[in-house]
Design an enzyme around this catalytic site. Sequence first.
Site, short mmCIF file in Angstrom:
data_model
loop_
_atom_site.label_atom_id
_atom_site.label_comp_id
_atom_site.label_asym_id
_atom_site.label_seq_id
_atom_site.Cartn_x
_atom_site.Cartn_y
_atom_site.Cartn_z
N THR A 1 0.64 4.61 15.72
CA THR A 1 0.82 4.80 14.28
C THR A 1 1.63 3.68 13.63
OG1 THR A 1 2.83 6.08 14.62
CG2 THR A 1 0.78 7.33 14.45
N ARG B 1 5.02 2.38 25.82
CA ARG B 1 3.61 2.50 25.42
C ARG B 1 3.44 1.95 24.01
NH1 ARG B 1 3.71 6.64 21.87
NH2 ARG B 1 1.47 6.69 21.65
N PRO B 2 2.25 1.41 23.72
CA PRO B 2 2.04 0.93 22.36
C PRO B 2 1.90 2.12 21.42
CG PRO B 2 0.04 0.66 23.68
CD PRO B 2 1.07 1.23 24.59
N SER B 3 2.57 2.06 20.28
CA SER B 3 2.45 3.15 19.30
C SER B 3 1.04 3.17 18.72
CB SER B 3 3.46 2.92 18.16
OG SER B 3 3.11 3.70 17.05
N ASP C 1 9.26 15.92 8.43
CA ASP C 1 8.87 14.53 8.17
C ASP C 1 8.09 14.50 6.84
OD1 ASP C 1 6.53 15.69 8.99
OD2 ASP C 1 5.85 13.98 10.17
N ARG D 1 6.77 1.40 21.89
CA ARG D 1 7.86 2.36 22.00
C ARG D 1 8.45 2.34 23.40
NH1 ARG D 1 7.70 5.02 17.26
NH2 ARG D 1 5.69 5.67 16.41
N SER E 1 2.38 10.10 7.09
CA SER E 1 3.33 10.99 7.75
C SER E 1 4.75 10.45 7.83
CB SER E 1 2.76 11.33 9.13
OG SER E 1 3.49 12.38 9.69
N ASN F 1 9.07 15.04 19.46
CA ASN F 1 9.35 14.60 18.09
C ASN F 1 9.16 15.69 17.04
OD1 ASN F 1 6.56 14.76 17.75
ND2 ASN F 1 6.22 12.55 17.86
N ASP G 1 4.53 17.90 9.00
CA ASP G 1 3.91 18.45 10.21
C ASP G 1 4.88 18.42 11.39
OD1 ASP G 1 3.77 15.72 10.61
OD2 ASP G 1 1.62 15.65 10.99
C1 G16 Z 1 1.51 11.22 14.76
C2 G16 Z 1 0.81 12.16 15.70
C3 G16 Z 1 1.78 12.68 16.75
C4 G16 Z 1 2.46 11.51 17.46
C5 G16 Z 1 3.08 10.56 16.44
C6 G16 Z 1 3.63 9.30 17.06
O1 G16 Z 1 2.56 11.90 14.11
O2 G16 Z 1 0.26 13.22 14.97
O3 G16 Z 1 1.09 13.49 17.64
O4 G16 Z 1 3.45 11.98 18.33
O5 G16 Z 1 2.09 10.17 15.50
O6 G16 Z 1 2.59 8.60 17.65
P1 G16 Z 1 2.77 7.14 18.21
O7 G16 Z 1 3.90 7.21 19.18
O8 G16 Z 1 1.45 6.83 18.85
O9 G16 Z 1 3.12 6.25 17.06
P2 G16 Z 1 2.81 11.75 12.54
O10 G16 Z 1 3.92 12.71 12.25
O11 G16 Z 1 3.17 10.34 12.28
O12 G16 Z 1 1.49 12.16 11.95
#
Ligand code: G16
Length: 558
Positions: free
Chosen positions: A515, A511-513, A287, A520, A66, A383, A291
């Site tokens: 992804t 909070r820990p990300s 992005d 963050r 993503s 976002n 999505d």
């Molecule tokens: C994904 C999730 C989103 C989330 C984002 C960031 O988005 O589908 O719901 O807001 O990650 O998550 P985090 O803050 O835990 O890194 P994407 O666009 O990367 O698929």
Amino acid sequence: MEKHRKKIEFGARQHPKLEGITYNYGTAGFREKADKLDAVMYRMGLLAVLRSKKTKVEVGLMVTASHNPVEDNGVKLVDPMGLMLTENWEPHATHVANCSDLELVDTLQRVAAEEQIDAKQKVNVIIIGYDTRPSSKRFASSIQDGVEAFDEQVFQAGCVTTPQLHYLVRGLNTQGVYGDATEEGYYMKLGLAFWKLNGSQGIQTPVYVDGANGVGAEKVPKLLKYINEGKCSRAHFDKKSHLQAFVSNDGSQGILNDRCGADYVKIKQKPPVGMDVIHGKRYCTFDGDADRIMYFYVEKDGAFKLLDGDKICILLAEFFFEHWQHLELPRATFGVVQTAYANGSSTKYLNEKGIRVVLAPTGVKHITKKAEEFDVGVAYEANGHGNLIVKEKTWNSIIACSRKRLRPTDRQKARSAEVLENLINLVNQCVGDALSNMLVVETILNLRKLTIEEWAKCYDDLPNRQLKVKVRDRSVIKTTWDETKVIEPAALQRAIDVLVGVIPCARSFVRPSGTEDCVRVYSEAETQELADTLAYGVAGTVYDIAGGVGEKPQLHIP
Ligand code: G16
């Protein structure tokens, strides 16, 4: 399982697990550097077969990271109704991804036993989609190896947006009731709803799209073809509407998500590189897997104005709510789901309009689940991820109002029901969808005769700042369910409280990300300077208390 042991083990030798890495099924599946993911892909192919046997219908897999940089990749499972994998299967995914090659068959056997899966249950097909990353196509074939080790079949949907893959899964499992389960069916469904709402006149001013050098960029012209050439219905080729969208960062030159795309625009609060942005025009940004979407423009003096997920949420929720009230469905509930990242002004605005707002943790899976508690739920992340979820019985009531012969006094009711029916068809109810949400925004602006500047004025965002902090192990940070407070390390929350306490009307959380390998930081205050000071103060504290690595975040005042 024993029957397939040899094939599974053979596959595991072709896709060996790397030592020394722990994989985690995060906010949206597994995300890692692509060179560490081949075994995970193969194993998710195997797990998808078990999930499909359990649900007795089709499931999907999407290869994408993503918004992450091009060298990353990822994979997520898509459940039968086109939704994210149910949460109680996430630990299965994590176990299957992390066990050794020798333990693989036994681990799968344990999942099958725990889930009481009937080994004889036949799988129809596993649907696989992938984005434009260089590693993605190869990974789709590693997943296929996993599925075929069970002697089951795949349908390779090819290079599609994430929301298109979700749509295909739902289309297949509803036997086309949700929409024809093809990419063409997707465009036709959106095209028809767009035509019904905007008529043959369509929209007269163009929208300029930042495609993030990703898969969405190549899908925009396809969608436009169905809208502008009247291809939105197999039966009638006369349903021509009008929409112009010019795509920059279309992947022909730039790098995926590199200084462009929704995440960059949101975090940097400036236009993407690769796009000439001039006053008087309307822009949006996707992005990498399309999505997320956000809108922006520049004012006469060049000031950059972002209309993020919160502003889109309000545009949609307010429009829907107004029509919804005409339907007089007293027992049906309507609400908006936001996360802690929602700008304080957006929540205040919704409350003042009498729209109920509830909070959920970050992630499509969480906001969707919360939205399902309402008869109609609008779920949005700041976002740019978001959609509308309508319960079947409410959908049926709306259709009944729209199709019933009503007395002349009920004309407004019938008109509103018709608008809502078409609007719901324009939304991808599975997941946030940049293409579909672009049509939603364009349509509402058109029907309301609003310019982007007028839309932006609905409220002023509280100045805010988002930062990322690198730490040795981000899992040391634990937060409350709604992510607004840190539970561990307790000293971190105490320090944040002190920093927030000295700035009037301020808010900050960390909070820990799920992804990216980072923590963050979010802050909000009355002025940009205060929001920046607070964000950097909190980021520095995270660095000190939670094991920061690399350079300590510091505010550089020019
Ligand atoms: C994904 C999730 C989103 C989330 C984002 C960031 O988005 O589908 O719901 O807001 O990650 O998550 P985090 O803050 O835990 O890194 P994407 O666009 O990367 O698929």
